[in-house]
Design a protein around this motif. Structure first.
Motif, short mmCIF file in Angstrom:
data_model
loop_
_atom_site.label_atom_id
_atom_site.label_comp_id
_atom_site.label_asym_id
_atom_site.label_seq_id
_atom_site.Cartn_x
_atom_site.Cartn_y
_atom_site.Cartn_z
N PHE A 6 -19.80 4.18 -17.21
CA PHE A 6 -18.70 3.72 -16.37
C PHE A 6 -18.14 2.43 -16.98
O PHE A 6 -18.83 1.40 -17.02
N ILE A 7 -16.89 2.47 -17.45
CA ILE A 7 -16.28 1.34 -18.14
C ILE A 7 -15.10 0.84 -17.32
O ILE A 7 -14.11 1.54 -17.15
N GLY A 8 -15.23 -0.39 -16.81
CA GLY A 8 -14.19 -0.98 -15.99
C GLY A 8 -14.70 -1.31 -14.60
O GLY A 8 -14.51 -0.54 -13.66
N LEU A 9 -15.37 -2.46 -14.46
CA LEU A 9 -16.01 -2.84 -13.20
C LEU A 9 -15.24 -3.96 -12.50
O LEU A 9 -15.77 -5.01 -12.20
N GLY A 10 -13.97 -3.71 -12.25
CA GLY A 10 -13.14 -4.68 -11.56
C GLY A 10 -13.19 -4.50 -10.05
O GLY A 10 -14.16 -3.99 -9.49
N ILE A 11 -12.12 -4.91 -9.37
CA ILE A 11 -12.06 -4.84 -7.91
C ILE A 11 -12.34 -3.43 -7.41
O ILE A 11 -13.04 -3.23 -6.42
N MET A 12 -11.79 -2.45 -8.10
CA MET A 12 -11.97 -1.05 -7.70
C MET A 12 -13.23 -0.45 -8.32
O MET A 12 -13.98 0.28 -7.66
N GLY A 13 -13.44 -0.72 -9.60
CA GLY A 13 -14.53 -0.06 -10.33
C GLY A 13 -15.91 -0.39 -9.81
O GLY A 13 -16.79 0.47 -9.81
N ARG A 14 -16.12 -1.64 -9.37
CA ARG A 14 -17.46 -2.03 -8.90
C ARG A 14 -17.95 -1.15 -7.75
O ARG A 14 -19.03 -0.57 -7.83
N PRO A 15 -17.18 -1.04 -6.65
CA PRO A 15 -17.68 -0.19 -5.57
C PRO A 15 -17.73 1.29 -5.95
O PRO A 15 -18.62 2.02 -5.48
N MET A 16 -16.83 1.75 -6.80
CA MET A 16 -16.85 3.16 -7.22
C MET A 16 -18.15 3.45 -7.98
O MET A 16 -18.81 4.46 -7.74
N ALA A 17 -18.51 2.56 -8.89
CA ALA A 17 -19.77 2.73 -9.63
C ALA A 17 -20.96 2.67 -8.69
O ALA A 17 -21.94 3.41 -8.84
N GLY A 18 -20.88 1.80 -7.69
CA GLY A 18 -21.97 1.68 -6.72
C GLY A 18 -22.21 2.98 -5.96
O GLY A 18 -23.37 3.36 -5.72
N HIS A 19 -21.14 3.68 -5.61
CA HIS A 19 -21.30 4.95 -4.90
C HIS A 19 -22.00 5.99 -5.78
O HIS A 19 -22.83 6.76 -5.29
N LEU A 20 -21.68 5.99 -7.07
CA LEU A 20 -22.33 6.94 -7.98
C LEU A 20 -23.81 6.62 -8.12
O LEU A 20 -24.65 7.53 -8.16
#
Length: 296
Positions: A6-20
């Motif tokens: 997962f590349i891109g842990l900004g405002i959106m990416g952080r929670p999206m990665a957390g769900h995965l």
């Protein structure tokens, strides 16, 4: 469970990665100058030295970065994903970028033995946190079938629009509608406030009629409460409207409302508002009116 880069842990990416991670998938990302978010690290996310190293360790690559050049750099730059791409790797780009470039990226990934999906999102920070994103997908039927179980972990409404680039085309259309609706809500509330009405009650009434929209609900409240910390930054919405206007020129289309919304965003940027939430467009209209929305 999948091994995901997962590349891109900004405002959106952080929670999206957390769900995965919460769903049991194994995630790696690219090491950056600042420390990895502690919440993600505690859930087992690891950092590697380059996008190529991430690709070597992954069955699926997800990118969530700001703009077309950023996606190109991650995928095809020095030590980019393509250098470590494994046969059959699924590459899902969830950034919002140019549709034509997306088609080119898809061909290059396909030629290298991978499967490409463009899956831009709408819903802002709240949608990412609540796993309630709207996801617009451009892919082959096979690519969509492979990506869908992962997308359903991060989003609520997942629509296969069509082939490569069609997801990005849909996202551009979405950003046109959102920008013009923000402008409409701004003008309506500004009119009500200047006329002396209780703007909070005006908004409440409008939410019960044909003018009802999520923009009026969420961003109308931001305008009244003066809370412009970004869920989605003006400068990123400007980038998306640039894609719309560039596309319109190539298609010989006139998009006057989009052009006007872009100018209002530019007025905000000129006043150091590029990092305001896009509801901050109201500030440009307030400056023209010499009146700030206030609630009684």
């Amino acid at each position: 469970m999948s091994k995901i880069g997962f590349i891109g842990l900004g405002i959106m990416g952080r929670p999206m990665a957390g769900h995965l991670l919460n769903a049991g998938h194994t995630l790696v990302t690219v090491k950056r100058d600042k420390p990895l978010d502690a919440t993600l690290a505690d859930k087992g996310m690891r950092e590697l030295d380059s996008p190529a190293a991430v690709a070597e360790a992954s069955e699926v690559i997800i990118t969530m970065v700001p703009d077309t050049p950023d996606v190109e750099q991650v995928l095809f730059g020095d030590r980019g994903v393509i250098e470590g791409l494994q046969p059959g790797t699924l590459v899902i780009d969830m950034s919002s970028i140019a549709p034509l470039a997306t088609q080119q990226f898809a061909r290059r990934i396909h030629d290298a033995g991978g499967e490409y999906v463009d899956a831009p999102v709408s819903g802002g920070e709240g949608g990412a946190i609540n796993a309630a994103l709207t996801i617009m997908v451009g892919a082959t039927e096979e690519g969509f079938a492979r990506a869908r179980p992962l997308l359903e972990i991060m989003g609520k409404t997942i629509t296969h629009i069509g082939g490569h680039g069609d997801g990005q085309t849909c996202k551009v259309a979405n950003q046109i509608v959102v920008a013009l609706t923000i402008e409409a809500v701004s003008e309506g509330l500004l009119f009500a406030s200047r006329a002396g009405a209780d703007v909070a009650k005006v908004r409440e009434a409008l939410l019960g009629g044909l003018a009802q929209s999520k923009i009026l609900d969420v961003h109308g409240e931001r305008m009244i409460q003066r809370t412009f910390d970004p869920g989605f930054k003006i400068r990123l919405h400007q980038k998306d409207l640039n894609l719309a206007l560039e596309g319109a020129r190539s298609l010989n289309l006139a998009l006057p409302g989009t052009a006007n919304a872009q100018q209002l965003f530019q007025a905000c940027t000129a006043h150091d508002g590029g990092d305001w939430d896009h509801a901050g467009m109201v500030r440009a209209l307030e400056a023209l009116a010499d009146h700030e929305i206030t609630s009684k």
